[in-house]
Design a protein around this motif. Sequence first.
Motif, PDB file in Angstrom:
ATOM      1  N   ALA A 510       0.835  -1.207   0.000  1.00  0.00           N
ATOM      2  CA  ALA A 510       0.000   0.000   0.000  1.00  0.00           C
ATOM      3  C   ALA A 510       0.866   1.252   0.000  1.00  0.00           C
ATOM      4  O   ALA A 510       0.555   2.246  -0.669  1.00  0.00           O
ATOM      5  CB  ALA A 510      -0.930  -0.016   1.220  1.00  0.00           C
ATOM      6  N   LYS A 511       1.946   1.207   0.737  1.00  0.00           N
ATOM      7  CA  LYS A 511       2.875   2.335   0.783  1.00  0.00           C
ATOM      8  C   LYS A 511       3.462   2.609  -0.604  1.00  0.00           C
ATOM      9  O   LYS A 511       3.546   3.767  -1.046  1.00  0.00           O
ATOM     10  CB  LYS A 511       3.981   2.029   1.796  1.00  0.00           C
ATOM     11  CG  LYS A 511       5.021   3.109   2.000  1.00  0.00           C
ATOM     12  CD  LYS A 511       5.965   2.682   3.127  1.00  0.00           C
ATOM     13  CE  LYS A 511       7.076   3.690   3.336  1.00  0.00           C
ATOM     14  NZ  LYS A 511       7.980   3.781   2.170  1.00  0.00           N
ATOM     15  N   LYS A 512       3.845   1.557  -1.298  1.00  0.00           N
ATOM     16  CA  LYS A 512       4.400   1.722  -2.655  1.00  0.00           C
ATOM     17  C   LYS A 512       3.346   2.257  -3.615  1.00  0.00           C
ATOM     18  O   LYS A 512       3.641   3.082  -4.497  1.00  0.00           O
ATOM     19  CB  LYS A 512       4.939   0.383  -3.151  1.00  0.00           C
ATOM     20  CG  LYS A 512       5.632   0.461  -4.497  1.00  0.00           C
ATOM     21  CD  LYS A 512       6.235  -0.881  -4.898  1.00  0.00           C
ATOM     22  CE  LYS A 512       6.953  -0.785  -6.240  1.00  0.00           C
ATOM     23  NZ  LYS A 512       7.559  -2.099  -6.625  1.00  0.00           N
ATOM     24  N   GLN A 513       2.102   1.834  -3.434  1.00  0.00           N
ATOM     25  CA  GLN A 513       1.015   2.293  -4.299  1.00  0.00           C
ATOM     26  C   GLN A 513       0.706   3.770  -4.089  1.00  0.00           C
ATOM     27  O   GLN A 513       0.533   4.525  -5.055  1.00  0.00           O
ATOM     28  CB  GLN A 513      -0.245   1.458  -4.016  1.00  0.00           C
ATOM     29  CG  GLN A 513      -1.494   1.948  -4.749  1.00  0.00           C
ATOM     30  CD  GLN A 513      -2.736   1.194  -4.308  1.00  0.00           C
ATOM     31  OE1 GLN A 513      -2.662   0.108  -3.730  1.00  0.00           O
ATOM     32  NE2 GLN A 513      -3.916   1.759  -4.574  1.00  0.00           N
ATOM     33  N   LEU A 514       0.660   4.205  -2.838  1.00  0.00           N
ATOM     34  CA  LEU A 514       0.222   5.562  -2.522  1.00  0.00           C
ATOM     35  C   LEU A 514       1.356   6.571  -2.515  1.00  0.00           C
ATOM     36  O   LEU A 514       1.135   7.750  -2.790  1.00  0.00           O
ATOM     37  CB  LEU A 514      -0.479   5.564  -1.164  1.00  0.00           C
ATOM     38  CG  LEU A 514      -1.760   4.724  -1.073  1.00  0.00           C
ATOM     39  CD1 LEU A 514      -2.259   4.676   0.367  1.00  0.00           C
ATOM     40  CD2 LEU A 514      -2.836   5.267  -1.997  1.00  0.00           C
TER      41      LEU A 514
END
Length: 582
Positions: A510-514
Amino acid sequence: MFSFRWLLGAFHLIIWGPVTLTVTHAMLPPPPVQCNDTGCTLYNSYGVWNDRKDCHVPSITYPTTEEELRLAVAHANQNNLKVKVVSRFSHTIPKLACPDDAQHGSSMLISTLKYNSSIEIDIANLAVTADAGVGLRELIDEVERSGLSLVPAPYWEGVSVGGLISTGAHGSSWWGKGGAVHDHVIGLNLIVPARESEGYAKIIRIGARDPLLNAAKVSLGMLGVISKVTLSLEPAFKRSVEYNFTDDAHIEDIFMDHGKKYEFADVTWYPSRHTAVYRYDYRVPLNTSGNGEYDFLGFQPNSILVSKTTRSSEKLLESARNVNGKCALATTFVGFKKLVANGLKNGPIFTGYPVVGHQGKMQTSGSCLYSTKIDTSCAWDPRISGLLFYETTAIFPALKFGDFLRDVKKLRDLKPGNFCGLDIYNGFLIRFIKASRAYLGQSEDSIVLDFNYYRADDSSTPRLNQDVWEEVEQMAFFKYGAKPHWAKNRNLAFLDVQHKYPNFNKFLAAKKQLDPANMFSGEWSNEILYGKEAVKADGCALEGQCICSQDIHCSPKNGYFCKEGLVYKEARVCRYSSSATQ
C-alpha cells in the motif's frame, strides 16, 4: 483536594530542605515546533528524542482547509521535498515526525494546528467525521453533547484525531470492536502525491470496505496526509468504576478473566509493593445517578516547584544509589493513589466507590494541558527541569502474557527493592486490546504493558538498577515476541519488528502504491518501521540505542558492565558491579 505531587513534594522538602519559589503563571505545553530566521526545530513533549539529537527542518506550513492541505502536499511533490505531519501536540517518543535531508533544505513540515474547525455528527448513522487536527477532547465533548459516545477511550487526551489513529492509540477493552481507536474508523480522507495532470496531489476517500483502510488507519504518517477521519459511535452511556487494591498473588492467572469480565478493565501492578490494582469498570444506564470523572493524577497540573523538587530528589537518590529512599517514595505514592482513587472524583473530590459518570469523562484525561492555576504545568514540561523518564510499551499475544508475568515475578523476588524505581511512577499498567484488521495493528487479542522509569539528564550517565529494566524490556520484546507501541519505546524495542506483523508486506504494498517516491518516509521513520539497530558505539546501550555485547557499550568507568540477565539469560544488560569479572 491535594494532588499526589503536592504530597510527594512536601515529603521531599522534609528530606532535602526548602527550595526558593518564584511564582509564575500556569505554563501550558509549548508548541512542538519552534522557528527562527534559520529554520525550525521539532520537539517531542519531553524536549528530547531517543538519540538526543535535535530535529531541524527548513520550514513549516499551517493549512486551515482540506484544499490548503492538498496544496501543501502538491508543493512538496512538485519540489521533491520530504514531508512529515505534526499537530498541536507532540507525543511520539521516537522520531516518526522528523523528515530527512533537513540540512539540504529539501524537507518541510505540515502542521494541522489550524486545521481543526470541522466536527460533523451523523446521528442517524451513529458516526462522526472530524478534521485531522481536531483534538481528542474537543471531539469527545462534541460527540457527548449530541447524545452519543465514542467507545474507545485513550488514557491521554493530548493527541489529534489524525495522530492518534496513525500510531495505534488505544484505551482498554476486549469487548465489541475493542479498545483501539483505529478499529472504530469507518472511513478517512488521505492526501497523496499525484501526477502533474492531477495537480501534483489528490484526495482519496477510503471507505469501510476499501482494502486500503487496513493500511491507512495505522500508517505512521507514511502513506500520505490524513485530512478527515470518520469514526463509529454509540448512543451515550455512563460507566461505573471501582479500584480494588489487593495482593498481587496469582495476578498471572487472574488477568485474563478480569479482562473478559469488565468491558473497560485494566490492572496496575506495583511489583515492589506486592500490590495489584484491579479496575472494575463497566457500562451502566444513562439514568444512573452520578456525574463523576477521572482526572488521572499523573496528568493533573502540578506545581512547578514540586515537579522540580521531585526531579532533584530522584537525581540525589540515583547518585547515592539509595534504593531504600526510592522504596520509601514508592510506598508513599501507592498509598496516596489508594486514598484518592488514582484521580477518580464523584464531584469536586473522591468520596467513595463506585464512581459513576458519562463515558466522555471516565477515562480520557489530561487536565494539565489547560490549567490556569498559578505556578503549574505538566510535570514533564522540559522548560522547568521537571520529570524525565522512559516509557516502554510492549504488546503481547494474550496467551503469552501469563508466562511473562511469572518471569518478572522471579526477577522481582531476587531483590524486590530493585523495582521501587518503577513504582515511583505508575508501576506496570496492564491493558487489553482486541485483534485488529489493521496491517500494523494487532493480529490477535493482546495485552498492552506500559511502564515508566527514570532517564538521566545526559546520555552518558547510567541509572540505578538499569539492568532490571533492560532485562524486562528484552524479555518482553525478544523472549515473548511482544510488539512495540509505535509512538513509544526506546529504539531497541523495534529491532526486527517487521517480522512480528503477518500483514507487514501488505502495508509495504500500500505504501508503494500511494507514495511510490517515498515522500512521507525518512531516515528516522524507516529506522522504526524496519527495526534497524543503531551503529554500536561507546555507551550506546545506556539509552537503548543498542543491546550491549561489550563492556564499552555500557559505562565501565562508572562500574557498569555488559552482563547476562538474571532470569532471562539471553538478555544482555548493563549492570553495576565492583569489577568486570563479577
